[in-house]
Design a protein around this motif. Sequence first.
Motif, PDB file in Angstrom:
ATOM      1  N   GLY A  73       0.820  -1.201   0.000  1.00  0.00           N
ATOM      2  CA  GLY A  73       0.000   0.000   0.000  1.00  0.00           C
ATOM      3  C   GLY A  73       0.858   1.256   0.000  1.00  0.00           C
ATOM      4  O   GLY A  73       1.707   1.461  -0.871  1.00  0.00           O
ATOM      5  N   HIS A  74       0.622   2.106   0.977  1.00  0.00           N
ATOM      6  CA  HIS A  74       1.350   3.368   1.059  1.00  0.00           C
ATOM      7  C   HIS A  74       2.793   3.194   1.540  1.00  0.00           C
ATOM      8  O   HIS A  74       3.569   4.147   1.474  1.00  0.00           O
ATOM      9  N   TYR A  75       3.146   2.004   2.022  1.00  0.00           N
ATOM     10  CA  TYR A  75       4.380   1.874   2.795  1.00  0.00           C
ATOM     11  C   TYR A  75       5.470   1.110   2.049  1.00  0.00           C
ATOM     12  O   TYR A  75       5.219   0.084   1.412  1.00  0.00           O
ATOM     13  N   SER A  76       6.697   1.607   2.219  1.00  0.00           N
ATOM     14  CA  SER A  76       7.888   0.897   1.748  1.00  0.00           C
ATOM     15  C   SER A  76       9.029   1.211   2.723  1.00  0.00           C
ATOM     16  O   SER A  76       9.008   2.226   3.412  1.00  0.00           O
ATOM     17  N   GLY A  77      10.032   0.304   2.761  1.00  0.00           N
ATOM     18  CA  GLY A  77      11.161   0.490   3.684  1.00  0.00           C
ATOM     19  C   GLY A  77      10.799   0.188   5.125  1.00  0.00           C
ATOM     20  O   GLY A  77      11.465   0.678   6.056  1.00  0.00           O
ATOM     21  N   THR A  78       9.781  -0.631   5.359  1.00  0.00           N
ATOM     22  CA  THR A  78       9.329  -0.905   6.725  1.00  0.00           C
ATOM     23  C   THR A  78      10.347  -1.695   7.536  1.00  0.00           C
ATOM     24  O   THR A  78      10.244  -1.755   8.764  1.00  0.00           O
ATOM     25  N   THR A 112       9.141   5.016   4.121  1.00  0.00           N
ATOM     26  CA  THR A 112       8.538   5.913   3.144  1.00  0.00           C
ATOM     27  C   THR A 112       7.027   5.689   3.109  1.00  0.00           C
ATOM     28  O   THR A 112       6.572   4.533   2.980  1.00  0.00           O
ATOM     29  N   VAL A 113       6.294   6.795   3.274  1.00  0.00           N
ATOM     30  CA  VAL A 113       4.832   6.758   3.199  1.00  0.00           C
ATOM     31  C   VAL A 113       4.426   7.559   1.961  1.00  0.00           C
ATOM     32  O   VAL A 113       4.582   8.785   1.920  1.00  0.00           O
ATOM     33  N   SER A 114       3.917   6.885   0.928  1.00  0.00           N
ATOM     34  CA  SER A 114       3.610   7.524  -0.356  1.00  0.00           C
ATOM     35  C   SER A 114       2.128   7.843  -0.447  1.00  0.00           C
ATOM     36  O   SER A 114       1.282   7.176   0.165  1.00  0.00           O
ATOM     37  N   ASP A 115       1.831   8.895  -1.291  1.00  0.00           N
ATOM     38  CA  ASP A 115       0.442   9.246  -1.611  1.00  0.00           C
ATOM     39  C   ASP A 115      -0.390   9.357  -0.327  1.00  0.00           C
ATOM     40  O   ASP A 115      -1.420   8.708  -0.162  1.00  0.00           O
ATOM     41  N   ALA A 116       0.118  10.192   0.569  1.00  0.00           N
ATOM     42  CA  ALA A 116      -0.481  10.292   1.898  1.00  0.00           C
ATOM     43  C   ALA A 116      -1.921  10.744   1.843  1.00  0.00           C
ATOM     44  O   ALA A 116      -2.277  11.661   1.093  1.00  0.00           O
ATOM     45  N   ASP A 117      -2.737  10.080   2.640  1.00  0.00           N
ATOM     46  CA  ASP A 117      -4.119  10.501   2.797  1.00  0.00           C
ATOM     47  C   ASP A 117      -4.505  10.344   4.262  1.00  0.00           C
ATOM     48  O   ASP A 117      -3.660   9.986   5.111  1.00  0.00           O
TER      49      ASP A 117
END
Length: 540
Positions: free
Chosen positions: A424-429, A435-440
């Motif tokens: 989903g929004h998360y990478s590098g966990t 990294t949190v992408s396309d934040a909503d």
Amino acid sequence: RFKRIYGYASDPLTTDANWADFRRREVSELHARTKAEMDSIAGNPRQPLRHTSCVMAYDPVPACTTAGYSASAAYIYFGDYANWLQKGYIDAAIPMVYKCGSTNSFEDWVDYFASCYASYPRPIYIGQGNYINLMADSLNQMQAVYAGGLMGVSNYSYWSTVGNGSCATAGNDPTWWSYIATNLYTSTATIPDMPWRNPATATEGTLWGQVTNGGVPVDDATVQVGALPAVKTDGAGYYVATLIPATTGSYTVYDVTTTKGTDTATHANVAVFAGDIRRQDVALDVVAPTITEQPSPQDICPGTIATFTAGATGEGTLTYQWLKDSVNLSDGSHYSGVTTATLTVSNADAADVADYHCVVTNAGGSTSSDTASLTLKEITVITQHPAAQNVCPGTTAHFMAAATGEGTINYRWQKNGSDLADEGHYSGTATATLTVSDADSGVEGDYRCVVTAECGSVTSDAAALTLKVIVAADLDTDCDVDLADYELLELCASGPGIAYEGGCSVTDFDLDGDVDQTDFSVFERCVSGENAPPAPNCAL
């Protein structure tokens, strides 16, 4: 015994100086052995017992010199009390100064002991013969003792408390006790202490024991404690080493080497306790222990447990003593098993980082193990905590953490206390940077990182992710109201009462169907500049 030690084939003459020295030695050995046996009686509520000796004080009074003492009756007749006092074989000497009447001889003896023995490590109590003196004469003699600076008097009565005035006994007069209490001892005296027997004040200790070979006592063996003067064993194989310097309230360790002919045994790391006595027997025919297992170095995490083991074999009973940086350990604090084959160091910290080894001892001597070090691994520490992020909807947020630790460092990011996965929004966990992408609105929350290495896990501080507010005037939705937004507004301007073109509804801030000066006024209130957030309610 004399002939064996001195190598004589026949009996000595009474004038033989060696024979006289030997007889003095035997009397001294008796005093030393008695003192050691007394002090070793454990559990007796009367300890510390006081070992005293009544010593000769026959006229003439000797000169206060070595030669004068050597010519004294006491020395000639083998009562070497100066040696006993100097070596601590007795706790006090009581010279038998039994003189009749008010004679200068009594006071001369008092002066002799007060001046010649003032620096000795043990005190003098004068022996006074009230059995041959009138009460008044006994009182005068006793007062002279205290006036001379000595510590006390011991009355000697045989069966009689007073004399008849002619230096003969007169009988057991019970009024003696009330007389002396009224005229001298008007209050109860405090029993003199023995600071050399009190661990809190003593600076020396005593070591004693028996030397055997094949179970047979060894006479005239030499026992050396550290670099101190050597002592000899007596006819029963016992040695007594006194006045051994020891740390007050604690102990000092020494190597003790025993030799007889070609036979020798060394006991290493023998603790001598201040104000106390320790027994250390020696068997010259017993081989010192053999170390069969050496302790291994320990590299552990702080707060955990280290164990060191030394295996050994040998004759008889084996005793173990663990040392830290060559100092004896005692059970307590982080340490247990200090006198066993396995030393345990619990809850290890920086103070425990050291070199450890074990001394294994039996009657034949001591053997030291190899040294093994205890070192601490690096604990896991967060060196950089993530910072809070306030971003525009649809943009990207980054959280960063840094840490040090032992071995491989693993990261796991969490949102509101729950582990995240790369989806989903998360990478590098599972890295140092999330990294949190396309934040909503669904990604708003508290983020933290759990860092794990060989020596444990630590959790970073939490950092909040929040979304910036997009106002109506932020036409390009980049979270600021700047020139780019103005250019979009300008393209949609229609004038009062003139409908705006398709796609320009977002610029009709007052919802009146046109884009005119009123809408420009609303926009003007919201202008913030590039990368600067506008006031949340600016368009109202």
